[in-house]
Enzyme design. Structure first.
Site, PDB file in Angstrom:
ATOM      1  N   HIS A  29       0.863  -1.182   0.000  1.00  0.00           N
ATOM      2  CA  HIS A  29       0.000   0.000   0.000  1.00  0.00           C
ATOM      3  C   HIS A  29       0.898   1.230   0.000  1.00  0.00           C
ATOM      4  O   HIS A  29       1.491   1.577   1.021  1.00  0.00           O
ATOM      5  CB  HIS A  29      -0.907   0.004   1.225  1.00  0.00           C
ATOM      6  CG  HIS A  29      -1.508   1.352   1.486  1.00  0.00           C
ATOM      7  ND1 HIS A  29      -2.497   1.867   0.688  1.00  0.00           N
ATOM      8  CD2 HIS A  29      -1.237   2.295   2.406  1.00  0.00           C
ATOM      9  CE1 HIS A  29      -2.817   3.072   1.121  1.00  0.00           C
ATOM     10  NE2 HIS A  29      -2.058   3.362   2.163  1.00  0.00           N
ATOM     11  N   ASP A  50       1.274   5.132  -0.260  1.00  0.00           N
ATOM     12  CA  ASP A  50       0.574   6.417  -0.234  1.00  0.00           C
ATOM     13  C   ASP A  50       1.084   7.282  -1.376  1.00  0.00           C
ATOM     14  O   ASP A  50       2.286   7.535  -1.496  1.00  0.00           O
ATOM     15  CB  ASP A  50       0.817   7.114   1.105  1.00  0.00           C
ATOM     16  CG  ASP A  50       0.082   6.425   2.246  1.00  0.00           C
ATOM     17  OD1 ASP A  50      -1.119   6.167   2.087  1.00  0.00           O
ATOM     18  OD2 ASP A  50       0.715   6.148   3.273  1.00  0.00           O
ATOM     19  N   ASP A  85      -6.771   1.837   3.449  1.00  0.00           N
ATOM     20  CA  ASP A  85      -6.307   2.869   4.381  1.00  0.00           C
ATOM     21  C   ASP A  85      -7.178   4.116   4.388  1.00  0.00           C
ATOM     22  O   ASP A  85      -6.839   5.106   5.022  1.00  0.00           O
ATOM     23  CB  ASP A  85      -4.861   3.247   4.039  1.00  0.00           C
ATOM     24  CG  ASP A  85      -4.209   4.119   5.103  1.00  0.00           C
ATOM     25  OD1 ASP A  85      -4.554   3.965   6.289  1.00  0.00           O
ATOM     26  OD2 ASP A  85      -3.368   4.953   4.753  1.00  0.00           O
ATOM     27  N   HIS A  98      -5.990   9.915  -0.156  1.00  0.00           N
ATOM     28  CA  HIS A  98      -6.443  10.002   1.233  1.00  0.00           C
ATOM     29  C   HIS A  98      -5.430  10.586   2.212  1.00  0.00           C
ATOM     30  O   HIS A  98      -5.697  10.576   3.428  1.00  0.00           O
ATOM     31  CB  HIS A  98      -6.939   8.627   1.718  1.00  0.00           C
ATOM     32  CG  HIS A  98      -5.873   7.574   1.788  1.00  0.00           C
ATOM     33  ND1 HIS A  98      -5.828   6.521   0.912  1.00  0.00           N
ATOM     34  CD2 HIS A  98      -4.834   7.393   2.631  1.00  0.00           C
ATOM     35  CE1 HIS A  98      -4.804   5.746   1.212  1.00  0.00           C
ATOM     36  NE2 HIS A  98      -4.187   6.254   2.256  1.00  0.00           N
TER      37      HIS A  98
END
Length: 1010
Positions: free
Chosen positions: A263, A265, A375, A579
Site C-alpha cells: 500500500h 501512499d 487505508d 487520502h
C-alpha cells in the site's frame, strides 16, 4: 517433567540473533563505492549514469534532505567462491525504522536497466547461483535521502523537514557497508524454520501438547547446531524440525488468502515526485520476486501509480505488463487513486472509478471487480451505488479496525448504501494492510475473525506499505511453511478475486451494515488544510461547468470539445483526492504544490468555460448581457443549465439601524437582526411565521477551542476539545458596507472580517467570512443555535444525503461528534426546517440541548468547522488568509437545501454578446432530479452523456428533454458509458425520456447524436 519452556525460548532468541542469522552470509568481501550528488531535483537516469563520481567510504555522511545521490558500486567475485550462491549486501545507511520512511535506492545495470530496489528489509542483490568466480560487479544506485520525520523516536513532533525549502542541507544518513557475500541457503532456511516455529509456539496455549511438541523439536535443533560451525550443521538442525513442520493444519483451521501488497501512499510524508520513484522501486522488486517464487501473487491498486511507472520507468513497466499477463501481478481497486471517500463530490467519486477502470482495461484488458481501499478514513454512504455503477461488486477495507470507541461487528458483510445497493465487503481480521506473515499477526486474524462458525476465510495484504517496499522473500518463505501447519492458520497465495469468489460461495447471506462506515478516528481530516479543500471543491465545480458548457457549445455551434484537456485535469484533481492529500495529512511540500496546482487548473478551466460561453453568446461586439446558470435548478427567470438576458437574484437589501444597536436586513421573506456585536440574534421566516434562532442565543458565532489531540495531530480531533472554548463576541467594528453588514473581529494573532447580506428575493442570509489565521493548535467553529427539535439531521453526500442522529443515546452516536457534509446540512421539524450551506467546508457537528424555564424548547446547534492549526506533519498548517461562504436558509425543505447548496457552489456568470438566450441542452421537469454531469462520451463518438439522480430521498418521475438533436434512442449505461442490459427509458409523446427513479437512484444516459 521440569518446566524449562522459558529457558528454551530465551535460548532460541539469542542463538538466532547472535549465531544463526549472521551465518547466512559466512564470507564477505568489500565493494568499492563512489558517489555523485545531484545539485537539485532528481535527474534522468542517463545523466545520473554519466555523472562524475568521487570515492566514499563506509561511515561517511551523505544525502541532503530530499536529495538524490548516485552511487557507483564495483567489485569482483573471488575465484574461490566458485560454485557458491553470491549476493551483494548494499547498506545505504539504513536505520532500524521500517521501509518507506528513510533512504531508499534503485539499483541499475551499467546500461540503465533497473535491477532491484533497496530498503532496510530488502538490501540484497543477487549476483549468481552458482557463480563461476571472477564475475565483475558494476552497478549504479539512485539513492534518495528522504528525511525520516520521526527520526527522534518521539512521534508527531513539529519538524521543518517536510519541505525542501525549510529542511536545510545537513546530511541525513551515514553510508553503511557495501559488500559481496556468500549466501548460505541452508542456514537461511533454518532461520525461516525457527522463526515460524518460534512465532507459532508463542501463540499456542501453554497447556496444549502442540506447543510443547514444537518446543522440544526446537530444543533438539539447537542442540544439533554447532555454534562454531553453524554452516556445517544447519542441515542437521533442519532435520530435527522437519517433523513438526510437516504436521498438517487441522480441518477447522482458519484459511488466510495471502495477497502480496505494498500500500503506497501517493503522497504523505514525501512529495508526489518521490512516490513516482517509490512505485518504481517496489515494482522492480515485486516483478523479480514473482520470477523467483512460482506461487507468489502481488496486487497493486491505483491506476495513477501504474501510469507513473509507464511514463517514468518504461523498462519496469514492461516487466509489470508481462507479470500482469501471467496473472501474477494483479491490478486491483479500479480507482485512479485510493482516494478519500468522504469529501469527494458525486462526480469526482464516480470519475475515480471511470479513469481507474478504463486505464486497467486499456492497458491490461482487465476489469477489477473489487474496490480496494485499505487505508481510507471511513466511507460515505453513497459509495456502494457508485461501486456497482462502475461495474464492480466488492470492497476491501482495513482502516475501520482503527476505530477507538466501538468495535465493528463484522469482518465479512454486505454494505448497503443510501439507495439500497449492497456490496459484498471484507474487512481483514489481521488488522493490518502491512502484514509480514508474522505468527502473532496470523494468530490474531484467526482469533479476531468475527464470522467463525459460518465462514472460514479472510484475506491478508502482505508486504511493507505506506512508503513502499512490498513483500519480501522472508514473507514468502514463512507463508510456504504455513500452507498447512498444525496450530496455525492455513495460508495460500491467492488473487483478491479468488478470495472473494470463495468467500461469497461459503457465506452467501452475510449480515448487512446500512449507512456510512464511519471511522471513529481521524475526524479532523475534514478540516485540516482548508486551502486544499477549497481547491478541491472549486475544481469539482469548474469541471462540471466546463463539461456542461463545452458540450452545449459543441452540439449547438460546433465548438471543439476539449477531450484531452478535461481528461488531464480530471486525473490531476483525482490524484489530489488521495487520502493523505485532500484530508490534509501530508507534509508542507505536498500542500504547497497542491495550492499551486489548483490555481493552475482553475485558470485552465475558467478559460474553457469562458471560450464555450463566448461561442454560445455570439458576436462579442453585441451589447446583450447573458446570465449563465450552471446550477441544476432554475434561478428566477434563468433556466437550469441555460442562459437569458434577465437578471438573477439582484442586489442585497439595504441594512437599516436596529433598536439597541446593530442592523436589520429585511426583504419581506426573511428578517434578520444583527446586534451591536455583529451576531445574528434573529432570523425570522416571514413566510413560515417562525423564528430560526433559539431564544436568548446568537448565531454567526465564531467559537475557538484548544486543539491538541493525543496523537496524529493533522488527523485527529479528540472529544475533549469541546470541554474548553471561547465565544468570539467582541467586535472591533460593525458597520454598513454597501448592501451588507461588515463585522470585524480580532483575537489572538488573528483577524476575521465578515459580510452579512440578504438577497432581495431569496429567503437566506449570506455570510462571507475572511480569516487571517495565525493561531497554533486551535480549532475555529462557526455556530448556529437553532430553535428546532430534530432527532436527526441530513448531510449531503455523494448522489444524495445521509441522516445522522442529533442525540447520543449510544456510544456509536456519541463517537460521531465530528462528521462530513458536502454542500449542506439540513435540520427539520415536521413541516419546517433550516439549511446551512457552504462553498468549501466539510467538517461539522450538530448537538441538541433542552432549554430550561417556561419555554422548555429544544436548541439544535449546527457548527461548521472552519480552521485548525496542527503542527505535524506541516508545522505551518493553514497559516494565512482564508475565505468561506455560508448561507443560512430558514424555512428550507430538503429540496431547498439541495438547491441552495448548488447555488452557493455554482455562481452565475455574465457574458456580453448578440444572443438573447441559450436554451438548456438538457432539461428536467422535476427539481427532485438533479443533473450531475452533461458531457460528451469519453470514446469521442460525439454521443451526449447525461448523469442524474434523485436528490430528495423519495421516488421521483421526471421527463428529460434534449434541445439540440432528436433522441433516436437512449441507452442506460454504467459509469464507463457502456450499455446496461436494462430496458431503454420510455419515450414521452413530445420526444422526451420518462424516468422513474427510486430514492437516491443514480442513472447515466447515453444519447447518440444523429
Amino acid at each position: 517433567m521440569h518446566d524449562d519452556r522459558k529457558l528454551v525460548e530465551a535460548r532460541l532468541e539469542r542463538v538466532l540473533r547472535e549465531r544463526i542469522r549472521p551465518a547466512v552470509h559466512p564470507l564477505t568481501t568489500p565493494l568499492a563505492v563512489e558517489i555523485w550528488s545531484t545539485p537539485g531535483e532528481p535527474v534522468p537516469v542517463a545523466e545520473g549514469l554519466a555523472a562524475p563520481t568521487r570515492p566514499i567510504a563506509p561511515g561517511t555522511p551523505w544525502g541532503t534532505p530530499w536529495g538524490t545521490s548516485w552511487f557507483k558500486v564495483t567489485g569482483t567475485v573471488p575465484a574461490e567462491w566458485a560454485g557458491r550462491t553470491v549476493e551483494a549486501i548494499l547498506d545505504l545507511g539504513f536505520t532500524p525504522r521500517t521501509p518507506g520512511f528513510q533512504c531508499e535506492g534503485l539499483v541499475h545495470a551499467p546500461d540503465g536497466t533497473p535491477v532491484k530496489g533497496l530498503h532496510p528489509r530488502n538490501n540484497y542483490v543477487g549476483v549468481g547461483s552458482p557463480v563461476s568466480g571472477g564475475e565483475r560487479i558494476h552497478w549504479r544506485i539512485e539513492a534518495a535521502s528522504n528525511p525520516d520525520l520521526d527520526a527522534s523516536g518521539v512521534p508527531f513532533q513539529p519538524t521543518p523537514m517536510g519541505d525542501k525549502a525549510t529542511a536545510g542541507d545537513a546530511p541525513q544518513y551515514v553510508l553503511g557497508e557495501m559488500r559481496l557475500a556468500v549466501f548460505d541457503e541452508t542456514v537461511w532456511n533454518l532461520v525461516m524454520d525457527l522463526e515460524v516455529l518460534g512465532e507459532l509456539m508463542a501463540e499456542l496455549p501453554v497447556d496444549g501438547a502442540r506447543r510443547w511438541e514444537i518446543l522440544r523439536a526446537v530444543g533438539r535443533a539447537l542442540d544439533a547446531v554447532d555454534l562454531q560451525d553453524v554452516n556445517g550443521t544447519a542441515q542437521a538442525a533442519r532435520d530435527e524440525l522437519a517433523g513438526v513442520l510437516a504436521a498438517p493444519a487441522v480441518p477447522a483451521a482458519h484459511r488466510i488468502s495471502a495477497v502480496g501488497h505494498a500500500h503506497i501512499d501517493s503522497a504523505w510524508l514525501w512529495p508526489l515526485r518521490e512516490t513516482v520513484r517509490k512505485v518504481a522501486r517496489t515494482a522492480s522488486n515485486m516483478t523479480q520476486l514473482i520470477e523467483e517464487e512460482p506461487e507468489f501473487i502481488f496486487a497493486m491498486s491505483q491506476a495513477q501509480q501504474f501510469a507513473w511507472i509507464k511514463e517514468h520507468r518504461p523498462e519496469v513497466y514492461a516487466r509489470v505488463k508481462t507479470a500482469v499477463a501471467d496473472g501474477r501481478f494483479v491490478p486491483v481497486g479500479g480507482m485512479w487513486v485510493e482516494s478519500d471517500t468522504n469529501m469527494p463530490g458525486s462526480e469526482a467519486m464516480a470519475r475515480q472509478f471511470v479513469h481507474g477502470k478504463r486505464f486497467f482495461l486499456e492497458e491490461f484488458g482487465i476489469e477489477s471487480d473489487e474496490a480496494w481501499l485499505p487505508d481510507t478514513f471511513g466511507f460515505a454512504a453513497g459509495l456502494p451505488q457508485i461501486i456497482k455503477a462502475a461495474g464492480s461488486k466488492r470492497l476491501l477495507t482495513q482502516k475501520i479496525s482503527w476505530s477507538r470507541t466501538n468495535t465493528f461487528p463484522h469482518h465479512t458483510f454486505f454494505w448497503e448504501g443510501i439507495d439500497g445497493t449492497r456490496i459484498f465487503t471484507h474487512f481483514p481480521p489481521v488488522d493490518s494492510y502491512n502484514c509480514e506473515m508474522a505468527g502473532h499477526q496470523l494468530a490474531h486474524a484467526a482469533r479476531n475473525f468475527k464470522e467463525k462458525g459460518v465462514a472460514t476465510r479472510s484475506l491478508a495484504p502482505t508486504g511493507y506499505g505506506d512508503g513502499g517496499g512490498g513483500t519480501t522473500r522472508e514473507m514468502v518463505a514463512k507463508a510456504a511453511r504455513m500452507r498447512s501447519l498444525e496450530g496455525a492458520a492455513a495460508v495460500e497465495w491467492e488473487t483478491p478475486a479468488a478470495f472473494f469468489t470463495k468467500a461469497e460461495a461459503e457465506y452467501p447471506n452475510p449480515p448487512v451494515w446500512v449507512g456510512e462506515l464511519y471511522l471513529e478516528l481521524h475526524r479532523a481530516t475534514l478540516t485540516s488544510q482548508a486551502q486544499t479543500k477549497r481547491g478541491n471543491r472549486r475544481s469539482e465545480s469548474l469541471l462540471y461547468e466546463a463539461e456542461l458548457w463545452a458540450a452545449t457549445a459543441t452540439v449547438r455551434v460546433g465548438f471543439r470539445y476539449p477531450y484531452e484537456e478535461l481528461d488531464r485535469i480530471w486525473k490531476t484533481v483525482l490524484l489530489h483526492q488521495f487520502h493523505d492529500i485532500l484530508p490534509g495529512s501530508s507534509i508542507a511540500w505536498v500542500h504547497r504544490e497542491a495550492r499551486e496546482t489548483y490555481a493552475r487548473l482553475a485558470a485552465e478551466l475558467e478559460a474553457i468555460i469562458a471560450d464555450a460561453q463566448r461561442a454560445l453568446a455570439g458576436d462579442p461586439s453585441g451589447d446583450t448581457e447573458l446570465v449563465f446558470n450552471s446550477a441544476p435548478h432554475n434561478r428566477r427567470s434563468v433556466p437550469a443549465r441555460g442562459a437569458t438576458s434577465q437578471a438573477m437574484d439582484g442586489d442585497g437589501v439595504t441594512p437599516v439601524p436596529r433598536d439597541g444597536g446593530g442592523y436589520v436586513l429585511d426583504n419581506g421573506l426573511l428578517r434578520v437582526e444583527i446586534d451591536g456585536r455583529g451576531l445574528v440574534v434573529s432570523a425570522y421566516d416571514r413566510v413560515g411565521d417562525r423564528e430560526a434562532i433559539a431564544p436568548g442565543q446568537a448565531a454567526n458565532l465564531l467559537q475557538l477551542h484548544p486543539d491538541f489531540p493525543n496523537q496524529w495531530d493533522a488527523w485527529d480531533v479528540d472529544a475533549f476539545y469541546r470541554n474548553v472554548g471561547s465565544d468570539l463576541t467582541e467586535a472591533a467594528d460593525v458597520r454598513v458596507d454597501g448592501a451588507a453588514v461588515r463585522v470585524e473581529r480580532v483575537f489572538g494573532r488573528s483577524k476575521t472580517v465578515q459580510l452579512l447580506s440578504v438577497p432581495a428575493a431569496a429567503k437566506r442570509l449570506d455570510i462571507d467570512t475572511e480569516v487571517d489565521w495565525h493561531e497554533t493548535e486551535k480549532f475555529l467553529k462557526l455556530a448556529f443555535p437553532l430553535d428546532a427539535k430534530a432527532d436527526r439531521y441530513a448531510s449531503e453526500t455523494q448522489f444524495g444525503h445521509v441522516y445522522r442522529p442529533t442525540h447520543q443515546n449510544t456510544s456509536w452516536e456519541w463517537a460521531k461528534f465530528e462528521a462530513c457534509n458536502h454542500r449542506f446540512v439540513h435540520i427539520e421539524e415536521p413541516g419546517w426546517g433550516v439549511a446551512l450551506v457552504n462553498d468549501a467546508t466539510y467538517g461539522h457537528d450538530v448537538t441538541r440541548a433542552v432549554r430550561t424555564g417556561a419555554d422548555a424548547g429544544t436548541t439544535t446547534t449546527v457548527r461548521a468547522s472552519l480552521l485548525r492549526a496542527p503542527r505535524y506533519p506541516d508545522p505551518e498548517t493553514d497559516q494565512g488568509v482564508h475565505r468561506f461562504h455560508h448561507a443560512l436558509a430558514p424555512g428550507a425543505t430538503i429540496g431547498d437545501a439541495v438547491r441552495e447548496g448548488h447555488r452557493a457552489n455554482l455562481p452565475e456568470r455574465r457574458i456580453t454578446g448578440t444572443a438573447e438566450a441559450v436554451a438548456p441542452l438538457v432539461a428536467v421537469d422535476n427539481d427532485a432530479v438533479v443533473v450531475s454531469a452533461v458531457k460528451l462520451a469519453d470514446d469521442r463518438s460525439g454521443d451526449l452523456v447525461v448523469r442524474l439522480y434523485e436528490a430528495h430521498g423519495g421516488r421521483a418521475r421526471a421527463i428529460v428533454r434534449i434541445d439540440g438533436f432528436a433522441i433516436e434512442r437512449a441507452a442506460p449505461t454504467d459509469l464507463l458509458e457502456r450499455p446496461l442490459p436494462d430496458a431503454e427509458p420510455q419515450t414521452h409523446a413530445d420526444g422526451g425520456l420518462v424516468l422513474a427513479l427510486r430514492p437516491f437512484q443514480m442513472v447515466t444516459l447515453r444519447l447518440p447524436r444523429s
